[in-house]
Enzyme design. Structure first.
Site, mmCIF file in Angstrom:
data_model
loop_
_atom_site.group_PDB
_atom_site.id
_atom_site.type_symbol
_atom_site.label_atom_id
_atom_site.label_comp_id
_atom_site.label_asym_id
_atom_site.label_seq_id
_atom_site.Cartn_x
_atom_site.Cartn_y
_atom_site.Cartn_z
ATOM 1 N N ASN A 13 0.886 -1.165 0.000
ATOM 2 C CA ASN A 13 0.000 0.000 0.000
ATOM 3 C C ASN A 13 0.922 1.213 0.000
ATOM 4 O O ASN A 13 1.474 1.576 1.032
ATOM 5 C CB ASN A 13 -0.898 -0.026 1.246
ATOM 6 C CG ASN A 13 -1.695 1.257 1.414
ATOM 7 O OD1 ASN A 13 -1.863 2.016 0.456
ATOM 8 N ND2 ASN A 13 -2.178 1.515 2.620
ATOM 9 N N TRP A 14 1.081 1.791 -1.179
ATOM 10 C CA TRP A 14 2.072 2.865 -1.321
ATOM 11 C C TRP A 14 1.618 4.178 -0.698
ATOM 12 O O TRP A 14 2.421 5.089 -0.525
ATOM 13 C CB TRP A 14 2.385 3.088 -2.800
ATOM 14 C CG TRP A 14 3.187 1.988 -3.443
ATOM 15 C CD1 TRP A 14 3.487 0.753 -2.929
ATOM 16 C CD2 TRP A 14 3.810 2.047 -4.738
ATOM 17 N NE1 TRP A 14 4.240 0.045 -3.825
ATOM 18 C CE2 TRP A 14 4.463 0.804 -4.941
ATOM 19 C CE3 TRP A 14 3.872 3.016 -5.740
ATOM 20 C CZ2 TRP A 14 5.166 0.521 -6.109
ATOM 21 C CZ3 TRP A 14 4.576 2.729 -6.908
ATOM 22 C CH2 TRP A 14 5.221 1.492 -7.081
ATOM 23 N N LYS A 15 0.324 4.295 -0.416
ATOM 24 C CA LYS A 15 -0.236 5.544 0.130
ATOM 25 C C LYS A 15 0.077 6.715 -0.810
ATOM 26 O O LYS A 15 0.121 6.519 -2.020
ATOM 27 C CB LYS A 15 0.275 5.770 1.558
ATOM 28 C CG LYS A 15 0.122 4.512 2.423
ATOM 29 C CD LYS A 15 0.295 4.752 3.877
ATOM 30 C CE LYS A 15 0.126 3.433 4.625
ATOM 31 N NZ LYS A 15 0.086 3.596 6.060
ATOM 32 N N HIS A 100 -9.423 1.956 4.378
ATOM 33 C CA HIS A 100 -8.174 2.052 5.134
ATOM 34 C C HIS A 100 -8.371 3.012 6.307
ATOM 35 O O HIS A 100 -9.106 3.995 6.205
ATOM 36 C CB HIS A 100 -7.044 2.546 4.226
ATOM 37 C CG HIS A 100 -5.709 2.436 4.880
ATOM 38 N ND1 HIS A 100 -5.248 3.399 5.751
ATOM 39 C CD2 HIS A 100 -4.772 1.473 4.834
ATOM 40 C CE1 HIS A 100 -4.062 3.017 6.197
ATOM 41 N NE2 HIS A 100 -3.744 1.855 5.656
ATOM 42 N N GLU A 102 -6.657 5.306 7.443
ATOM 43 C CA GLU A 102 -6.360 6.721 7.151
ATOM 44 C C GLU A 102 -7.542 7.384 6.453
ATOM 45 O O GLU A 102 -7.804 8.571 6.657
ATOM 46 C CB GLU A 102 -5.084 6.816 6.296
ATOM 47 C CG GLU A 102 -3.847 6.551 7.148
ATOM 48 C CD GLU A 102 -2.711 5.877 6.400
ATOM 49 O OE1 GLU A 102 -2.692 5.913 5.161
ATOM 50 O OE2 GLU A 102 -1.835 5.297 7.077
ATOM 51 N N GLU A 172 -5.913 -4.445 10.296
ATOM 52 C CA GLU A 172 -4.860 -3.471 10.565
ATOM 53 C C GLU A 172 -5.190 -2.696 11.841
ATOM 54 O O GLU A 172 -5.951 -1.715 11.793
ATOM 55 C CB GLU A 172 -4.747 -2.488 9.395
ATOM 56 C CG GLU A 172 -4.397 -3.145 8.074
ATOM 57 C CD GLU A 172 -3.691 -2.170 7.144
ATOM 58 O OE1 GLU A 172 -2.612 -2.523 6.669
ATOM 59 O OE2 GLU A 172 -4.205 -1.068 6.904
ATOM 60 N N GLY A 178 2.121 2.436 10.690
ATOM 61 C CA GLY A 178 3.120 3.485 10.530
ATOM 62 C C GLY A 178 3.779 3.908 11.835
ATOM 63 O O GLY A 178 4.472 4.916 11.884
ATOM 64 N N SER A 218 2.896 -1.989 10.359
ATOM 65 C CA SER A 218 4.330 -2.125 10.636
ATOM 66 C C SER A 218 4.863 -3.539 10.378
ATOM 67 O O SER A 218 5.790 -3.984 11.048
ATOM 68 C CB SER A 218 4.662 -1.665 12.061
ATOM 69 O OG SER A 218 4.312 -0.298 12.221
ATOM 70 N N GLY A 239 2.687 -1.143 4.255
ATOM 71 C CA GLY A 239 2.850 0.274 3.917
ATOM 72 C C GLY A 239 4.308 0.602 3.699
ATOM 73 O O GLY A 239 4.870 0.375 2.628
ATOM 74 N N GLY A 240 4.957 1.133 4.734
ATOM 75 C CA GLY A 240 6.337 1.614 4.630
ATOM 76 C C GLY A 240 7.297 0.643 3.952
ATOM 77 O O GLY A 240 8.064 1.027 3.059
HETATM 78 P P1 PGA Z 1 2.621 0.363 7.612
HETATM 79 O O1 PGA Z 1 1.212 0.620 6.906
HETATM 80 O O2 PGA Z 1 3.110 -0.977 7.107
HETATM 81 O O3 PGA Z 1 3.487 1.494 7.183
HETATM 82 O O4 PGA Z 1 2.362 0.351 9.087
HETATM 83 C C1 PGA Z 1 0.308 -0.437 6.685
HETATM 84 C C2 PGA Z 1 -0.932 0.112 6.038
HETATM 85 O O5 PGA Z 1 -1.325 1.242 6.374
HETATM 86 O O6 PGA Z 1 -1.557 -0.546 5.192
#
Ligand code: PGA
Length: 258
Positions: A13-15, A100, A102, A172, A178, A218, A239-240
């Site tokens: 998930n590149w955001k 998501h 966010e 999640e 994050g 994470s 994500g990251g």
């Molecule tokens: P993260 O993000 O791996 O950076 O914690 C995961 C996500 O939001 O899908």
């Protein structure tokens, strides 16, 4: 529980990251690394709308699938700034992240809008990755299961038994996204197994056993093996670590080794 009943899926998930040239570069680096996952683990990159066409062209003929990060629920019309499911499928997009945390936190996403988006995506032939998860406050209040049950029941309302096989659930925990704070494998497994139980109540056990449930929050090259070894964790939403080809590949390889 038999993990072989369902598809292992590792999705990035590149955001809101990467311009088109950067997206091309990252995908060119990822492609050869994950080629051996073909037929064993589904590898997906969910990228910003502006990168979709570049991503689809760059990954053509490879085993890397492309997803979007959101979709609107109406088919077309006066919804300035929104993107419909048909617009995504026409590009060749296969997956879409829905709900998501966010989007729930910053853009007013609710279980009801998650439900509308999920149904619209399925109708258009997209495979939704539906995100659920509790906040730290909810975990501390001991209401994680209630929160997750509501997110699942409302978010998937009206999904037919045949369609649910095309839905991926991503658990999640909001406090782990994050933040570098990963849920322990036991905490993650507990909730993923609970989600499967809820699916069994909504549909039936065989159907629930066929649904891919990912952990996200994470997940990284260092902790992925233990998480992915759990019986109800069938993959990850990353994500990251998905922005670094080698780290993302380490997670894919952990899933391949199963
Ligand atoms: P993260 O993000 O791996 O950076 O914690 C995961 C996500 O939001 O899908």
């Amino acid at each position: 529980m038999n993990k072989s009943l369902r598809k292992a899926i590792i999705a990035g998930n590149w955001k809101m990251n990467k311009t088109r040239p950067e997206a091309k570069e990252l995908l060119e680096a990822i492609k050869p690394l994950v080629a051996n996952a073909e037929g064993k683990v589904e590898v997906i990159a969910c990228v910003p709308f502006t990168n979709l066409e570049t991503a689809i062209n760059t990954t053509a003929g490879s085993n890397v699938k492309i997803g979007a990060e959101n979709v609107h629920f109406e088919k077309s019309g006066a919804f300035t700034g929104e993107i419909s499911a048909d617009m995504l499928t026409e590009l060749g997009v296969e997956y879409v992240v829905i709900g998501h945390s966010e989007r729930r936190q910053y853009f007013g996403e609710t279980d009801e809008t998650v439900n509308k988006r999920t149904l619209a995506a399925l109708e258009a032939g997209l495979k939704p990755i539906v995100c659920v998860g509790e906040t730290l406050e909810q975990r501390e209040l001991n209401i994680t299961e209630e929160v997750i049950a509501t997110q699942i029941k409302v978010g998937l309302k009206g999904t037919c038994e045949k369609c649910i096989k095309n839905v991926v659930i991503a658990y999640e925990p909001v406090w782990a996204i994050g933040t570098g704070k990963t849920a322990t494998p036991e905490q993650a497994e507990e909730v993923c197994a609970f989600i499967r139980g809820e699916l069994a109540k909504m549909f039936d056990k065989a159907t629930a056993d066929a649904v891919t449930i990912q952990y996200g929050g994470s997940m990284n090259a260092g902790n992925c093996k233990e998480l992915l070894a759990k019986p109800d964790i069938d993959g990850g939403l990353i994500g990251g670590a998905s922005l670094k080809a080698n780290d993302f590949n380490t997670i894919v390889q952990a899933a391949v080794e199963g």
